[in-house]
Scaffold this active site. Structure first.
Site, short mmCIF file in Angstrom:
data_model
loop_
_atom_site.label_atom_id
_atom_site.label_comp_id
_atom_site.label_asym_id
_atom_site.label_seq_id
_atom_site.Cartn_x
_atom_site.Cartn_y
_atom_site.Cartn_z
N TYR A 39 0.87 -1.18 0.00
CA TYR A 39 0.00 0.00 0.00
C TYR A 39 0.91 1.22 0.00
O TYR A 39 1.46 1.60 1.03
CB TYR A 39 -0.89 -0.05 1.24
CG TYR A 39 -1.98 0.99 1.35
CD1 TYR A 39 -2.26 1.88 0.32
CD2 TYR A 39 -2.75 1.07 2.50
CE1 TYR A 39 -3.27 2.81 0.44
CE2 TYR A 39 -3.77 2.00 2.64
CZ TYR A 39 -4.03 2.87 1.60
OH TYR A 39 -5.03 3.80 1.72
N LYS A 72 -1.34 -1.46 -4.11
CA LYS A 72 -2.36 -0.42 -4.15
C LYS A 72 -1.63 0.89 -4.36
O LYS A 72 -0.94 1.39 -3.48
CB LYS A 72 -3.19 -0.38 -2.86
CG LYS A 72 -4.29 0.68 -2.90
CD LYS A 72 -5.13 0.72 -1.63
CE LYS A 72 -6.19 1.81 -1.75
NZ LYS A 72 -7.00 1.94 -0.52
#
Length: 285
Positions: A133, A161
């Protein structure tokens, strides 16, 4: 084919009178499951995990897993104490999750060498796939491209992500091909998919979910005109949802539709009255 593709929902955590509303959470998961999403991210930024106790986090994850009925669920892990993060990842090995969504340590702003150690250590401890992330807006540190390409060599690090806001990095990762690139910024989703990105973990997809799924499906089959038309249709709503700190606008939109109470935990506050009116107008259009 990798499970890390399509439209994923980074779920909000509904509250009622200060407590987690598990009934509302399960209803949301069921609604999105029926809308054709590819999977769910529980306890990510949109889920306000920093405001939840450890026991609440476990309960939220359990509710999502039950309601998902076999759709993949990734669990968010964030923090800056290495030993606690490793213990959390080890505990998640026993859960029927599809992966772990891990951010860079926030506040302390480690070096790139420190980021390599952080992600590699947690990936070594995990029995589940890892989704990096990358969200420097919240962590205070960007994961540089060379670091990401090195981490892509780890067998359990399988996706990212991508919230870094760098089209150059996005394209480089797509061309490298080892990490599945999931757009994390809603305003970059269309461009990422057109470049060959695998999908999106899109907070905005809490509302008009079917249209997000339809946009992804159109672009996946090469129908640029249809995908572009849907994205243009969604753009006014996406701009409104991004105009105040997440997840306040998303919760206001969901509350306007009767899915959740418009409640966040301090220091987060609900969306402004002006934005709430704008969202109601956008949803009614």
């Amino acid at each position: 084919m990798s499970i890390f593709s399509g439209i994923w929902i980074p779920l909000v955590t509904p509250f009622t009178a200060g407590a987690v509303d598990h009934r509302a959470l399960a209803a949301l998961v069921e609604r999105y499951r029926d809308a054709g999403v590819a999977g769910f991210a529980a306890l990510g930024t949109t889920g306000e995990p920093a405001a939840l106790s450890g026991e609440e986090q476990d309960a939220v994850l359990a509710t999502v897993l039950r309601a998902a009925e076999g759709l993949p669920v990734v669990a968010g892990v964030a923090g800056n104490r290495a030993s606690a993060l490793r213990e959390r990842v080890l505990r998640l090995n026993d859960e029927p999750i599809a992966g772990v969504l891990i951010s860079a340590p926030y506040y302390i702003r480690p070096s790139q060498a420190g980021l390599l150690e952080h992600f590699s250590t947690l990936a070594d401890a995990s029995a589940k796939p890892i989704v990096i992330y990358d969200i420097p807006y919240r962590t205070g540190v960007r994961i540089e491209l060379d670091t990401l390409l090195t981490l892509a060599g780890h067998p359990r690090i399988q996706a990212i992500k991508d919230c870094a806001g760098s089209p150059e990095t996005t394209l480089a990762l797509i061309l490298d091909g080892r990490l599945r690139v999931l757009a994390g910024n809603d305003d970059a989703m269309f461009a990422s998919l057109c470049m060959g990105g695998a999908g999106a973990i899109a907070a905005g997809a809490h509302v008009r979910t079917e249209r997000f799924v339809a946009m992804y499906q159109a672009l996946a089959r090469g129908d640029l005109a249809e995908g572009r038309a849907i994205y243009h249709e969604l753009t006014p709503l996406l701009r409104a949802l991004a105009s105040e700190p997440n997840p306040a606008p998303v919760k206001a939109a969901l509350a306007a539709q009767g899915w959740v109470e418009n409640e966040l935990r301090s220091p987060m506050t609900p969306a402004s009255e002006a934005l709430t009116r704008v969202l109601a107008d956008r949803l009614a259009a």
